[in-house]
Motif scaffolding. Structure first.
Motif, PDB file in Angstrom:
ATOM      1  N   LEU A 186       0.841  -1.194   0.000  1.00 59.76           N
ATOM      2  CA  LEU A 186       0.000   0.000   0.000  1.00 59.76           C
ATOM      3  C   LEU A 186       0.871   1.237   0.000  1.00 59.76           C
ATOM      4  O   LEU A 186       1.736   1.406   0.858  1.00 59.76           O
ATOM      5  CB  LEU A 186      -0.912   0.018   1.223  1.00 59.76           C
ATOM      6  N   ASP A 187       0.636   2.100  -0.964  1.00 63.33           N
ATOM      7  CA  ASP A 187       1.284   3.403  -1.002  1.00 63.33           C
ATOM      8  C   ASP A 187       0.359   4.360  -0.259  1.00 63.33           C
ATOM      9  O   ASP A 187      -0.679   4.759  -0.791  1.00 63.33           O
ATOM     10  CB  ASP A 187       1.488   3.840  -2.457  1.00 63.33           C
ATOM     11  N   VAL A 188       0.694   4.701   0.991  1.00 63.25           N
ATOM     12  CA  VAL A 188      -0.164   5.537   1.830  1.00 63.25           C
ATOM     13  C   VAL A 188      -0.227   6.952   1.257  1.00 63.25           C
ATOM     14  O   VAL A 188       0.805   7.559   0.978  1.00 63.25           O
ATOM     15  CB  VAL A 188       0.333   5.564   3.290  1.00 63.25           C
ATOM     16  N   ILE A 189      -1.435   7.430   1.056  1.00 60.27           N
ATOM     17  CA  ILE A 189      -1.663   8.766   0.519  1.00 60.27           C
ATOM     18  C   ILE A 189      -1.641   9.769   1.660  1.00 60.27           C
ATOM     19  O   ILE A 189      -2.277   9.549   2.691  1.00 60.27           O
ATOM     20  CB  ILE A 189      -3.015   8.820  -0.231  1.00 60.27           C
ATOM     21  N   ARG A 229      -6.184  12.022  10.703  1.00 60.73           N
ATOM     22  CA  ARG A 229      -5.400  13.248  10.935  1.00 60.73           C
ATOM     23  C   ARG A 229      -3.912  12.983  10.765  1.00 60.73           C
ATOM     24  O   ARG A 229      -3.126  13.908  10.612  1.00 60.73           O
ATOM     25  CB  ARG A 229      -5.686  13.771  12.333  1.00 60.73           C
ATOM     26  N   HIS A 230      -3.543  11.726  10.817  1.00 61.62           N
ATOM     27  CA  HIS A 230      -2.140  11.340  10.659  1.00 61.62           C
ATOM     28  C   HIS A 230      -2.054  10.330   9.524  1.00 61.62           C
ATOM     29  O   HIS A 230      -2.986   9.548   9.300  1.00 61.62           O
ATOM     30  CB  HIS A 230      -1.587  10.727  11.945  1.00 61.62           C
ATOM     31  N   ASP A 231      -0.941  10.328   8.812  1.00 60.28           N
ATOM     32  CA  ASP A 231      -0.787   9.433   7.669  1.00 60.28           C
ATOM     33  C   ASP A 231      -0.956   7.960   8.039  1.00 60.28           C
ATOM     34  O   ASP A 231      -1.444   7.167   7.238  1.00 60.28           O
ATOM     35  CB  ASP A 231       0.580   9.639   7.004  1.00 60.28           C
ATOM     36  N   GLU A 232      -0.568   7.585   9.231  1.00 64.79           N
ATOM     37  CA  GLU A 232      -0.643   6.175   9.637  1.00 64.79           C
ATOM     38  C   GLU A 232      -1.916   5.842  10.428  1.00 64.79           C
ATOM     39  O   GLU A 232      -2.048   4.738  10.936  1.00 64.79           O
ATOM     40  CB  GLU A 232       0.590   5.795  10.466  1.00 64.79           C
ATOM     41  N   HIS A 269      -5.792   4.757  11.162  1.00 61.11           N
ATOM     42  CA  HIS A 269      -6.624   3.725  10.519  1.00 61.11           C
ATOM     43  C   HIS A 269      -7.487   4.299   9.406  1.00 61.11           C
ATOM     44  O   HIS A 269      -7.585   3.727   8.324  1.00 61.11           O
ATOM     45  CB  HIS A 269      -7.501   3.016  11.562  1.00 61.11           C
ATOM     46  N   ALA A 270      -8.111   5.459   9.649  1.00 58.66           N
ATOM     47  CA  ALA A 270      -8.983   6.063   8.637  1.00 58.66           C
ATOM     48  C   ALA A 270      -8.200   6.385   7.368  1.00 58.66           C
ATOM     49  O   ALA A 270      -8.694   6.199   6.259  1.00 58.66           O
ATOM     50  CB  ALA A 270      -9.651   7.318   9.181  1.00 58.66           C
ATOM     51  N   ASN A 271      -6.964   6.842   7.499  1.00 64.63           N
ATOM     52  CA  ASN A 271      -6.173   7.159   6.319  1.00 64.63           C
ATOM     53  C   ASN A 271      -5.692   5.895   5.610  1.00 64.63           C
ATOM     54  O   ASN A 271      -5.532   5.886   4.395  1.00 64.63           O
ATOM     55  CB  ASN A 271      -4.995   8.069   6.652  1.00 64.63           C
ATOM     56  N   ILE A 272      -5.472   4.826   6.348  1.00 63.02           N
ATOM     57  CA  ILE A 272      -5.096   3.552   5.727  1.00 63.02           C
ATOM     58  C   ILE A 272      -6.270   3.046   4.884  1.00 63.02           C
ATOM     59  O   ILE A 272      -6.095   2.646   3.732  1.00 63.02           O
ATOM     60  CB  ILE A 272      -4.685   2.502   6.796  1.00 63.02           C
ATOM     61  N   VAL A 273      -7.488   3.082   5.445  1.00 62.87           N
ATOM     62  CA  VAL A 273      -8.681   2.661   4.692  1.00 62.87           C
ATOM     63  C   VAL A 273      -8.854   3.568   3.472  1.00 62.87           C
ATOM     64  O   VAL A 273      -9.140   3.089   2.371  1.00 62.87           O
ATOM     65  CB  VAL A 273      -9.943   2.681   5.594  1.00 62.87           C
ATOM     66  N   ARG A 274      -8.666   4.855   3.648  1.00 62.34           N
ATOM     67  CA  ARG A 274      -8.777   5.822   2.547  1.00 62.34           C
ATOM     68  C   ARG A 274      -7.771   5.497   1.436  1.00 62.34           C
ATOM     69  O   ARG A 274      -8.092   5.514   0.257  1.00 62.34           O
ATOM     70  CB  ARG A 274      -8.539   7.219   3.119  1.00 62.34           C
TER      71      ARG A 274
END
Length: 191
Positions: free
Chosen positions: A57-60, A129-132, A134-139
């Motif tokens: 996964l390339d985290v956005i 709110r942070h790159d790591e 959970h919500a941003n991982i799902v996003r």
């Protein structure tokens, strides 16, 4: 005073005697009465295998808005989608769910939308709110998965009224049946 409180509690418990908690499985919401949705659905015994992957996964970055359009899709389509100008037909809520559950629910939701010839969807994924977080991982996974589905024409961050950075609009391609109906409708007018 205590007697009134006890009486109120007793009356409240009598009124609530037959009430049960609603199920938490209401993740799909149909936003309008769609003609195709009225047909009874026959269970498809051979549901296709879920093609959405959970590998690398390339985290956005949280500040980067979700946005994509397939090659050949006009910029105006993406612009109208971003502005929320297409009527929403269904919504999927992925808030606070494990990644694997999100993957399965998204694929199932996509198959239902295709079967009912839906074109514009809203997916609520949450906002990290942070790159790591959970919500941003799902996003980030959502952005990856939507690109894996050939029928997805475009997707974009939702407007504030529909969830803002915590949701995205998805535009699906017309089904072959809808293309034929559209062609026939316009062919009649050109005669």
């Amino acid at each position: 005073m205590k007697n009134d409180d006890e009486n109120d509690d007793f009356l409240f418990s009598q009124e609530m005697a037959g009430v049960h908690k609603l199920s938490d499985n209401n993740q799909v919401v149909y936003l309008k009465n769609h003609q195709k949705a009225a047909r009874p659905q026959t269970p498809d015994v051979t549901e296709p295998e879920n093609i959405l992957t959970t590998g690398f996964l390339d985290v956005i970055d949280c500040a980067e808005p979700l946005e994509y359009k397939q090659a050949g899709v006009q910029q105006g389509v993406l612009d109208k989608l971003r502005q929320g100008k297409y009527p929403l037909e269904a919504s999927l809520n992925l808030l606070r769910k494990p990644v694997e559950t999100c993957r399965q629910e998204l694929f199932s939701f996509f198959l239902q939308a295709q079967a009912q010839n839906l074109r514009t969807l809203l997916i609520v994924h949450g906002r990290g709110r942070h790159d790591e977080s959970h919500a941003n991982i799902v996003r980030s996974y959502l952005a990856k998965w939507l690109r894996q589905l050939d029928e997805v024409q475009a997707f974009s961050v939702a407007t504030g009224k529909d969830g803002g950075a915590g949701a995205c609009y998805v535009a699906l391609k017309k089904s072959p049946q809808a293309k034929q109906e559209n062609w026939e409708r316009h062919a009649k007018h050109s005669r």
